[in-house]
Enzyme design. Sequence first.
Site, PDB file in Angstrom:
ATOM      1  CB  SER A 234      22.752  46.565  96.944  1.00 13.20           C
ATOM      2  OG  SER A 234      23.218  45.351  96.410  1.00 13.20           O
ATOM      3  CD  GLU A 235      25.799  53.311  96.944  1.00 13.13           C
ATOM      4  OE1 GLU A 235      26.871  53.164  97.395  1.00 13.13           O
ATOM      5  OE2 GLU A 235      25.452  53.829  95.957  1.00 13.13           O
TER       6      GLU A 235
ATOM      7  N   GLY B  45      20.861  52.857  93.324  1.00 14.94           N
ATOM      8  CA  GLY B  45      21.392  52.935  92.025  1.00 14.94           C
ATOM      9  C   GLY B  45      22.345  52.239  91.511  1.00 14.94           C
TER      10      GLY B  45
ATOM     11  CD1 TRP C 193      18.683  47.107  96.151  1.00 14.02           C
ATOM     12  CD2 TRP C 193      16.779  46.749  97.388  1.00 14.02           C
ATOM     13  NE1 TRP C 193      18.051  48.021  95.832  1.00 14.02           N
ATOM     14  CE2 TRP C 193      16.575  47.573  96.308  1.00 14.02           C
ATOM     15  CE3 TRP C 193      15.483  46.604  97.973  1.00 14.02           C
ATOM     16  CZ2 TRP C 193      15.339  48.365  95.839  1.00 14.02           C
ATOM     17  CZ3 TRP C 193      14.196  47.049  97.932  1.00 14.02           C
ATOM     18  CH2 TRP C 193      14.230  47.881  96.753  1.00 14.02           C
ATOM     19  CB  ILE C 194      21.541  46.323 103.668  1.00 11.78           C
ATOM     20  CG1 ILE C 194      22.240  47.351 102.364  1.00 11.78           C
ATOM     21  CG2 ILE C 194      22.768  45.615 104.277  1.00 11.78           C
ATOM     22  CD1 ILE C 194      23.001  46.755 101.448  1.00 11.78           C
TER      23      ILE C 194
ATOM     24  NE  ARG D 287      -4.496  14.553  93.905  1.00 12.37           N
ATOM     25  CZ  ARG D 287      -5.498  14.966  94.229  1.00 12.37           C
ATOM     26  NH1 ARG D 287      -5.760  14.772  95.559  1.00 12.37           N
ATOM     27  NH2 ARG D 287      -6.194  15.925  93.817  1.00 12.37           N
TER      28      ARG D 287
ATOM     29  CD  GLU E 270      25.901  36.368  98.078  1.00 11.07           C
ATOM     30  OE1 GLU E 270      26.728  35.772  97.581  1.00 11.07           O
ATOM     31  OE2 GLU E 270      25.254  36.333  99.043  1.00 11.07           O
TER      32      GLU E 270
ATOM     33  CB  SER F  39      20.437  35.254  86.334  1.00 12.22           C
ATOM     34  OG  SER F  39      19.963  34.324  87.278  1.00 12.22           O
TER      35      SER F  39
END
Length: 379
Positions: free
Chosen positions: A118-119, A121, A149-150, A258, A354, A357
């Site tokens: 990832s970069e 942009g 984002w590595i 509960r 990765e 969605s």
Amino acid sequence: MPAFSLEPEQIAWCGELRTLAAERLRPLAEKGEAGHVNRPLVTELGRLGLLERLFTSGALDLCLMRESLAYACTEAETALALQGLGAHPVHAYGTPPQRERWLPGVSEGSAVAAFALSEPGAGSDAAALSLTAHPDGPGRWRLTGEKCWISNAPEADFYTVFARTTPGAGARGVTAFLVPADRPGLTGRALDMLSPHPIGALDLAAVPVTADDVLGEVDRGFRVAMGTLNLFRPSVGAFAVGMAQAALDATLAHTAERDAFGGKLKDLQSVAHQVAEMALRTEAARLMVYAAATAYDAGAPGVPGRAAMAKLLATETAQYVVDQAVQLHGARALRRGHLLEHLYREVRAPRIYEGASEVQRGIIAKELYADVETLEAPR
């Protein structure tokens, strides 16, 4: 064997992994510093033989490991997964010298790997990479640009870096390089993120690489990236299923104990039906993950679409289940240190990394229409 069926020994192994995660890995994870590589934890994963299994097992085993570890210790799951993601290109596409230099260290937990795709942009649109490999003589390049984002950056020992070697060629002009962290011109910085695992940015200022650093073939790096992601996407779904199951089990215990409105919380039909829905979705996601992994191991057609479906359904399901678990627990789940507070922060990122969605839906649609064109082709 049906795609969704596990053998008794696989079920037993998953139980053993949960116990190991709770008793041996979680204490190490709790001693780690959020946002930094926990090397003692990585070393223990190697000592237990789990890192070596990244290279000797198939996709289904990878899913079982990730799901089981995530149930009891998300930090251990993530450390294992990041070793696999960063090193799989070396294992699958590397030369014998590259594999001999790095994979033993990854397996024993002494070398930390990272996958640098990832970069700033070019996140979801991986073919839009702008980090450039400038020619520097025959079989030599200089890498210039930024990665962002590595995971495991900037503390990894080596990176699988994807760079553009042919301008204007889209996915066909990208090359994968194995870049040791001590190369001149390679620097990085940590990013303060919502999820607690290490994520950073890399700056590459004319970093030297040669033909000996190429993974696979020049201009065929996109194949390396997609081959890696097709393997790991179902297992991202397995990570999500492990978190969903942990949230579901915590909710079952809480609602059974509960006191509320003259009885137990579970006696309220609205609560019981909500828990049933959480269980239904978790099991459906699990089955799709196992089916996608089994298809990968069998070399079945349509793996990209199956992998995308598994990641999409499982990550969206886990977000839903964890959110509902928080709602049914009430304010106690929002306190720092509560299991669900931890899962609530952890569960958000897998819907993005990765392939977000939306990207998974695009892959699924592309695969579906490719099948239609094949069926409609003239005979």
